[in-house]
Design an enzyme around this catalytic site. Structure first.
Site, PDB file in Angstrom:
ATOM      1  N   LYS A  61      77.908  78.240 -65.379  1.00 46.31           N
ATOM      2  CA  LYS A  61      78.529  77.745 -64.151  1.00 46.31           C
ATOM      3  C   LYS A  61      79.991  78.178 -64.109  1.00 46.31           C
ATOM      4  CE  LYS A  61      78.897  73.247 -61.776  1.00 46.31           C
ATOM      5  NZ  LYS A  61      78.515  71.825 -61.912  1.00 46.31           N
TER       6      LYS A  61
ATOM      7  N   SER B  56      76.220  70.386 -57.487  1.00 42.98           N
ATOM      8  CA  SER B  56      77.260  71.345 -57.884  1.00 42.98           C
ATOM      9  C   SER B  56      76.754  72.489 -58.752  1.00 42.98           C
ATOM     10  CB  SER B  56      78.424  70.628 -58.566  1.00 42.98           C
ATOM     11  OG  SER B  56      78.119  70.203 -59.856  1.00 42.98           O
TER      12      SER B  56
ATOM     13  N   SER C 150      74.397  66.479 -61.298  1.00 45.30           N
ATOM     14  CA  SER C 150      74.450  67.904 -60.948  1.00 45.30           C
ATOM     15  C   SER C 150      73.822  68.860 -61.947  1.00 45.30           C
ATOM     16  CB  SER C 150      75.896  68.319 -60.675  1.00 45.30           C
ATOM     17  OG  SER C 150      76.336  67.733 -59.476  1.00 45.30           O
TER      18      SER C 150
END
Length: 467
Positions: A80, A153, A177
């Site tokens: 991420k 997210s 998330s």
């Protein structure tokens, strides 16, 4: 190579270790697949082609020389875009961080690299790891159906794994998330016990709530990833100095005699009829495997708990963004800008009251979780149609998150307890359905055994998106 990208880590690792599969060929295949497919899916923020090929060449030499490090050696993964990777941008979906380049790999990435994993790229995400996106960044597209939500997210992480663009991805979970994108994209998501994985070198949303964990296509893969990721991080004040858990050696030991709690009333709060039916079928399968399904009553999820989460997270987010907010408030997107603005209105008295409630709830919730081996529950209501403009402000997007039902995810973040999301079926429209197994702190090994046993007894994980 035609379907190798949808394989699990264990299967690919066996071929790499035996010399049947070249890490360089595998990495090139994945890079080519990203080039061909991700222009539509938009899961990657940055593709690290040069770094990936160098790491693949190194892995190939090491393995040829007999220096095989384990099942992540030569495996392409992604992270991420709020986790640092040396000489690469770390922007966190934030326009205010454009041009921010990391000086070093985050400790969690260093551990994965030391195990031989190959970084293939960094993944798109919501602004600041909250709910909405900034208009300067792309929104990842659900590979099962572009008309459905791709999760919160860590959406890029869920999409990239589901689409066969990497074998594992790192996400973060502050209110769901990791588990929301796993649910939405039909993959495995493991939010670990708070402090088990160090989070220095990662941008902060809520310092006392953020968790880093893996998203994968198989439960065994999540166990392999977390076993490498876990361990003390001296730069993270919340990191736990305790032995790394053994998550893989007993993975195949079965679940006979395990007590799995289920609260039908709690599940019915937000779950769709299709999801409830899928959960009931999953529980029957677990009973066949020898588990005992126990009727339980989940501690009450009051609006006060959600308000406490908001007060803590928003105040911590304001502290994390002190260098750029409110000085550059105009550079923030609608949703996250609204979130930070509300965070500035929260008083210390409100924060203190939120923490008092959190401590009391955490003690009650973790005691409840310890009364069973695991709790079976949703990760959210189920597949959500994406008929929202995800670039909008907090007021416009609130209905989406009301539908997501955070009462299934937030309690585990507030209490620091682990949760594992696994696919358990499909809707009539062909969208994946998921079940979450939650447990007391440090019960990851048990959760993985349950998830793995269920996965091996069913075939849901064998289906792939219609790309």
């Amino acid at each position: 190579m035609s379907k190798l990208h949808y394989s699990g880590i264990c299967e690919v690792a066996e071929q790499i270790e035996s010399g049947k599969l070249s890490p360089v060929d595998l990495t090139r295949h994945m890079l080519d697949r990203i080039d061909a497919i991700d222009k539509d899916l938009k899961s990657f923020m940055t593709v690290t082609r040069d770094r990936a090929l160098k790491e693949a060449e190194k892995a190939e030499r090491e393995i040829a020389d007999g220096d095989y490090r384990g099942r992540l050696h030569g495996i392409p993964i992604a992270i991420k875009d709020l986790i640092d990777a040396k000489d690469l941008p770390t922007q966190g979906g934030l326009a205010v961080l454009k041009g921010n380049v990391a000086a070093n790999d985050a400790p969690v990435l260093k551990k994965l690299s030391a195990a031989g994993a190959i970084l293939i790229g960094k993944l798109n995400m919501t602004e600041g790891a909250m709910a909405g996106y900034h208009r300067d960044f792309e929104i990842p597209v659900n590979p099962w159906n572009a008309g459905y939500w791709s999760g919160a997210s860590s959406s890029g992480s869920g999409v990239s794994v589901a689409a066969g663009l990497c074998f594992a991805a790192l996400g973060t979970d502050t209110a769901g998330s990791i588990r929301f994108p796993a649910m939405a994209n039909g993959v495995v998501g493991l939010k670990p016990t708070f402090g088990l994985v160090g989070k220095s070198g990662a941008l902060t949303l809520g310092d006392s709530l953020d968790h880093i964990g893996p998203l994968t296509r198989r439960v065994a893969d999540a166990a392999i990833m977390l076993e490498v990721m876990a361990g003390y991080d001296r730069f993270d004040r919340h990191s736990l100095d305790r032995p790394v858990p053994d998550l893989t050696s007993n993975l195949d030991a079965g679940i006979a005699g395990m007590r799995i709690g289920y609260d039908a009333t709690y599940t019915a709060i937000g779950a769709s009829k299709e999801l409830i039916a899928a959960h009931e079928a999953a529980l029957l399968e677990l009973e066949k495997l020898g588990a005992q399904i126990v009727e339980v009553s989940v501690p009450s999820q009051t609006t006060e708990l959600m308000d406490a989460w908001f007060a803590i997270c928003a105040s911590e987010a304001v502290a994390a963004h002190a260098k750029t907010y409110p000085a550059r408030a105009a550079d923030y997107g609608g949703y996250f800008g609204d979130f930070l603005a509300l965070g500035t209105t929260i008083t210390q008295e409100q924060v203190d009251a939120a923490w008092q409630l959190r401590r009391a709830f955490s003690a009650e919730f973790n005691e409840f979780l310890a009364s069973v081996d695991a709790l079976a529950l949703p990760s959210g209501i189920g597949p959500l149609q994406n008929d929202y403009d995800l670039y909008q402000n907090a007021e416009a997007l609130q209905p989406l998150f009301d539908k997501a039902h955070l009462e299934y995810t937030v309690p585990f973040d507030m209490a620091g307890a682990p949760g594992l999301t696994v696919r358990c079926g499909f809707t009539a429209e062909g969208m994946p359905l998921a079940i979450q197994f939650g447990g007391a702190p440090f019960s990851e090994a048990t959760l993985c055994r349950i998830g793995h046993a269920y996965e091996q007894a069913t075939s849901w994980h064998e289906s792939n998106p219609p790309i």
